[in-house]
Scaffold this active site. Structure first.
Site, PDB file in Angstrom:
ATOM      1  N   ASP A   1      30.328  41.911  37.754  1.00 19.45           N
ATOM      2  CA  ASP A   1      29.409  42.055  38.873  1.00 19.45           C
ATOM      3  C   ASP A   1      27.987  42.053  38.318  1.00 19.45           C
ATOM      4  O   ASP A   1      27.769  42.358  37.146  1.00 19.45           O
ATOM      5  CB  ASP A   1      29.696  43.376  39.594  1.00 19.45           C
ATOM      6  CG  ASP A   1      29.035  43.427  40.963  1.00 19.45           C
ATOM      7  OD1 ASP A   1      28.249  42.520  41.277  1.00 19.45           O
ATOM      8  OD2 ASP A   1      29.314  44.383  41.704  1.00 19.45           O
TER       9      ASP A   1
ATOM     10  N   ASP B   1      33.184  48.836  38.531  1.00 18.73           N
ATOM     11  CA  ASP B   1      32.910  50.260  38.635  1.00 18.73           C
ATOM     12  C   ASP B   1      33.125  50.804  40.039  1.00 18.73           C
ATOM     13  O   ASP B   1      33.069  52.011  40.253  1.00 18.73           O
ATOM     14  CB  ASP B   1      31.484  50.585  38.174  1.00 18.73           C
ATOM     15  CG  ASP B   1      30.435  49.840  38.994  1.00 18.73           C
ATOM     16  OD1 ASP B   1      30.814  49.073  39.906  1.00 18.73           O
ATOM     17  OD2 ASP B   1      29.234  50.023  38.726  1.00 18.73           O
TER      18      ASP B   1
ATOM     19  N   ASP C   1      36.252  46.579  43.283  1.00 18.21           N
ATOM     20  CA  ASP C   1      36.704  45.858  42.080  1.00 18.21           C
ATOM     21  C   ASP C   1      38.178  46.115  41.749  1.00 18.21           C
ATOM     22  O   ASP C   1      38.748  45.431  40.896  1.00 18.21           O
ATOM     23  CB  ASP C   1      35.864  46.272  40.864  1.00 18.21           C
ATOM     24  CG  ASP C   1      34.396  45.940  41.039  1.00 18.21           C
ATOM     25  OD1 ASP C   1      34.098  44.821  41.492  1.00 18.21           O
ATOM     26  OD2 ASP C   1      33.549  46.792  40.735  1.00 18.21           O
TER      27      ASP C   1
END
Length: 855
Positions: free
Chosen positions: A325, A559, A563
């Site tokens: 990301d 995180d 995800d």
């Protein structure tokens, strides 16, 4: 306790619980009572390796037991103490293996404390953070976005959306309100609530599911599967050949009547069997694999990386695509509300009040919410009566104001903005790498079950990400080391692309928005773009799966709860410690300092471990191939001569292998295994080993065989005193000992300073060992070993000025011979690989055809 503060739940278990007080929770006295009753949430420890497994792997494995059994047989036969050197090496290896494995486990356990799940529990009227294993029955727990449910229970107040995919396999969010049952293993994707703990430890639903599972599914590991396969094959060979040798000896009466047999004959037989069996067993390879992986875990721990699955190091080494990301990797996760661009007559002060009210009401705690709170935290909070927390699928949050206005803040693509002027202004900001959110309002009802009504837009929020100082260097490292990057973000792809391009991500201009795209459509384009924007959690998962289907080994960093689905399917998943508990529990590795800058070190360590394992395994298996084929050859010869009761024993005893085992396999492989090595892994583990093991093993077999063939053709060719067979054994030992140096040198190729220095050291040690064996031990008769006066069982008197050139010529020819064998082996393996690839391609085409026709 008045009625307003007390919540009464109607279920059969209420009688087991203390009365519920949402302002106080449990008192210290009640918690103490629960502890005395043993009603505490004792969570089973999930360790990468139990102590029993460590002992089993290092001490009680099949090969070690076999070697200890052989040593007992040698003691019975009163074999010289010098022949037990393999036992000394074995014990040293066991001690090293035990130490490294236990040290790695202790280190991992200490690091786990840092990432151990903690919960917010209401006790004595205050919210406290405690470890999950200190919860007691009837505790009241508060959960927010990203928190994982650690105990089954019932919602007392609030509302939260939970993802139960870890339990049900379905990733659709489930809304939990008052009186709803919630289960451990699920996690919060939006909202917040208080729930009462009603199940503990192994009684929790998730724990019961794990108990019911018939077997634990270990992460896929080519090394683990390959080594287990190799060890099974070698085990069968050792048992069959060892049993055949034993039966052959019995059939000649050697072991049936040991009392009437000469001691020397019995000793010769035991020496032959032990020499063959010890040479066949690559016991050090198993231990070295364990030690090398353990050292990898320890080194990663020193980089503040927690390894939750030891064999994930292998997948990390193989990864050629890293999905990440933007936030928390390229950028450091801190955001700044740079500008509020007004789109209506609503004043900026009022917009700030609305924004502060929204963040306060929803309780959102992400980087965007924190940026808004930093800028608008001093504004007045407006009275409201409801809220919709942010969700990564909806990509908006909302607050319902008491004056009848419902305000929404979110990504423009998800708020239904059709105004071309607003879109143009947003894109202008996005082209500069800035994030934009729209603030809209309506008086119509807003519900997560329905589409958003048409909004009146009040402002554009312009948010700036802070790019990491070391982002360019990190991206460059991955580029230089053959790891391609995919940036997968929930933000607008234009702004993500600009930031990715700024830090040097190759192909950053190839971006696409996945907004509104079906999962099947995502599969078609997943391997064509570098930057993906407006990605949902399910789309992230599909991108990772599609890259894997295209032959890539994919690592994924994350995180947040959005995800988790992708982390679960990635070959190697890396979570940041600053992320949610659910994310950390899912990942193979956890970066405890949440530092993206540590990832190059992590990947480099994985490559070091696996590359060096491939090199060192070649050294061990070469000896195994040599011993198996040599034993088979002499066994067949023995069968041919069985009629006249002549038994030609396996010619080499345990001492004969000392130079080979101590120098190139022992010292050489150990120092080779700890060298830094950042080469990208190519081809499969088994193919890489076989391409070097088979040529090396064949070379080592040919060297002594030449001398035995010369002796058969002309018994006096090697020694005029009629000791041609003994001379062939001596020449063979010197020959394959030298050959092991050649194989080790080839294994170290291509040279760097470290490997060149290691080869030179091994050669020097070889010369020193031979000199000590000849001039100190042999000449002075210090040690007697099986009829010879040399520790390595070399009879130096048989190497004379008339025959030394034969030994020198064979040793010299071994170098080009090895390269010739490798060329043949590589060509054969490549041909087989091409055929296998064509075969797989044909199957894939048939599969696609059948799928298309079925559609």
């Amino acid at each position: 306790m008045n009625e307003e503060k007390t919540v009464q739940l109607n279920n059969e278990e209420d009688e087991r619980h203390f009365p519920v007080d949402l302002e106080v929770g449990l008192t210290s006295a009640q918690v103490e009572q629960r502890n005395e009753e043993g009603l505490v949430n004792r969570i089973p420890k999930h360790v990468s390796k139990s102590y029993w497994r460590i002992i089993l792997d290092n001490v009680l494995n099949f090969f070690n037991i076999l070697l200890f059994g052989l040593s007992i047989l040698m003691i019975i036969a009163q074999i010289e103490i010098t022949a037990f050197g393999f036992l000394f090496i074995l014990i040293i290896n066991i001690i090293i293996g035990l130490y490294q494995d236990i040290h790695a486990r202790h280190l991992v356990d200490k690091l786990r404390v840092v990432s151990y799940p903690v919960v917010n529990v209401l006790r004595d009227g205050k919210l406290q953070q405690i470890p999950a294993n200190q919860l007691v029955l009837s505790d009241i727990v508060k959960v927010d976005l990203g928190d994982q449910i650690v105990c089954d229970g019932t919602v007392l107040s609030g509302s939260a959306e939970l993802n139960e995919s870890m339990l049900t396999g379905e990733s659709v969010g489930v809304v939990k309100e008052k009186d709803s049952k919630i289960y451990s293993g699920s996690y919060v994707t939006s909202g917040r609530c208080f729930y009462r703990v009603e199940k503990l430890g192994k009684d929790n639903y998730a724990e019961r599911l794990q108990t019911k599972a018939k077997e634990f599914k270990r992460g896929k590991s080519e090394i683990l599967n390959t080594l287990n396969y190799i060890f099974r094959i070698i085990s069968v060979i050792v048992i069959v050949l060892g049993g055949a040798l034993f039966i052959s000896v019995i059939s000649k009466g050697n072991l049936v009547y040991p009392d009437v047999m000469e001691d020397s004959e019995f000793q010769k037989t035991v020496r032959a069997i032990s020499g063959s069996m010890v040479a066949m067993i690559p016991t050090g390879m198993y231990l070295l694999t364990s030690v090398t992986l353990a050292i990898g875990v320890i080194r990663l721990a020193n980089h503040r990386v927690l390894v939750q699955s030891m064999y994930s190091i292998e997948m990390l080494a193989r990864c050629d695509v890293l999905c990440l990301d933007k936030t928390g990797t390229i950028t450091d996760g801190t955001m700044h509300l740079k500008e509020i661009y007004q789109l209506s007559d609503t004043s900026e002060d009022e917009i700030r009040q609305i924004l502060h009210t929204l963040v306060d009401a929803t309780g959102d705690n992400n980087s965007t919410a924190n940026a808004i709170l930093t800028t608008c935290g001093d504004a007045r909070v407006i009275k409201c009566y409801g809220e919709i927390p942010f969700n990564s699928e909806r990509k908006y949050s909302a607050v319902f104001l008491s004056d009848g206005r419902n305000v929404v803040v979110g990504a423009r693509e998800f708020l239904g903005c059709k105004d071309e002027e607003i879109i143009r202004k947003c894109k202008e900001y996005e082209r500069h790498g800035l994030r934009v959110l729209l603030v809209g309002q309506t008086k119509k009802e807003i519900s997560i079950q329905k589409e958003l009504p048409k909004l009146e837009f009040l402002a554009i929020l312009v948010i700036e990400d802070h790019i990491r100082e070391d982002a360019y260097e990190i991206v460059k490292w991955f580029n230089d080391n053959d790891v391609s990057l995919r940036v997968i973000s929930g933000d607008n792809p234009i702004s993500v692309s600009q930031i990715a391009e700024r830090v040097g991500v190759p192909g950053a201009s190839k971006f696409i928005s996945l907004e509104g795209m079906s999962l099947d459509e995502v599969r078609l384009i997943a391997n064509k773009y570098t930057v993906f924007g407006r990605v949902s959690p399910e789309q992230k998962q599909v991108i990772v799966e599609t890259l894997q289907e295209c032959g890539h080994t994919v690592a994924m960093t994350g995180d947040g709860v959005n995800d988790i689905l992708a982390l679960k399917v990635a070959d190697c998943s890396i979570a940041m410690a600053s992320g949610t508990d659910a994310t950390k529990n899912t990942a193979h590795l956890v970066a405890l300092d949440s530092n993206f800058g540590s990832l190059p070190k992590v990947v480099a360590e994985g490559r070091r471990v696996i590359n060096n394992l491939q090199r060192t395994c070649t050294l061990f298996l070469t000896k195994t191939v040599f011993a198996v084929i040599m034993t088979l050859m002499f066994f067949v010869v023995g069968l041919v001569k069985i009629t006249d009761r002549t038994f030609i024993n396996y010619p080499f005893i345990t001492n004969s292998m000392y130079l080979w085992e101590l120098l190139t396999i022992g010292i050489g492989s150990f120092f080779l295994s700890i060298q830094p090595n950042e080469e990208r892994l190519k081809s499969s583990f088994i193919i890489n080993i076989l391409k070097r093991t088979l040529p090396a093993g064949l070379l080592q077999i040919i060297i002594p065989s030449i001398f035995f063939i010369i002796n058969l053709a002309n018994p006096n060719a090697l020694n005029d005193a009629g000791l041609g067979y003994e001379a062939a054994i001596t020449f063979g030992i010197i020959g394959f000992s030298f050959g092991s140096i050649v194989v080790f040198t080839r294994t170290c190729w291509p040279f760097d300073k470290y490997r060149l220095g290691l080869v030179i050291t091994i050669v020097v040690l070889f010369v020193i060992a031979i000199c000590i064996d000849k001039f100190v031990i042999y000449d002075n008769g210090l040690i007697k070993t099986g009829g010879s006066r040399s520790i390595f069982t070399i009879d130096y008197d048989l190497v004379t000025k008339d025959n030394w050139w034969i030994l020198a010529l064979v040793c010299a020819l071994s170098i080009p011979t090895l390269f010739l064998f490798e060329l043949i082996a590589n060509a054969s393996v490549n041909r087989l690989a091409e055929k296998n690839e064509k075969f797989r391609g044909a199957i894939d085409e048939n599969f696609k055809g059948s799928t298309t026709s079925s559609k």
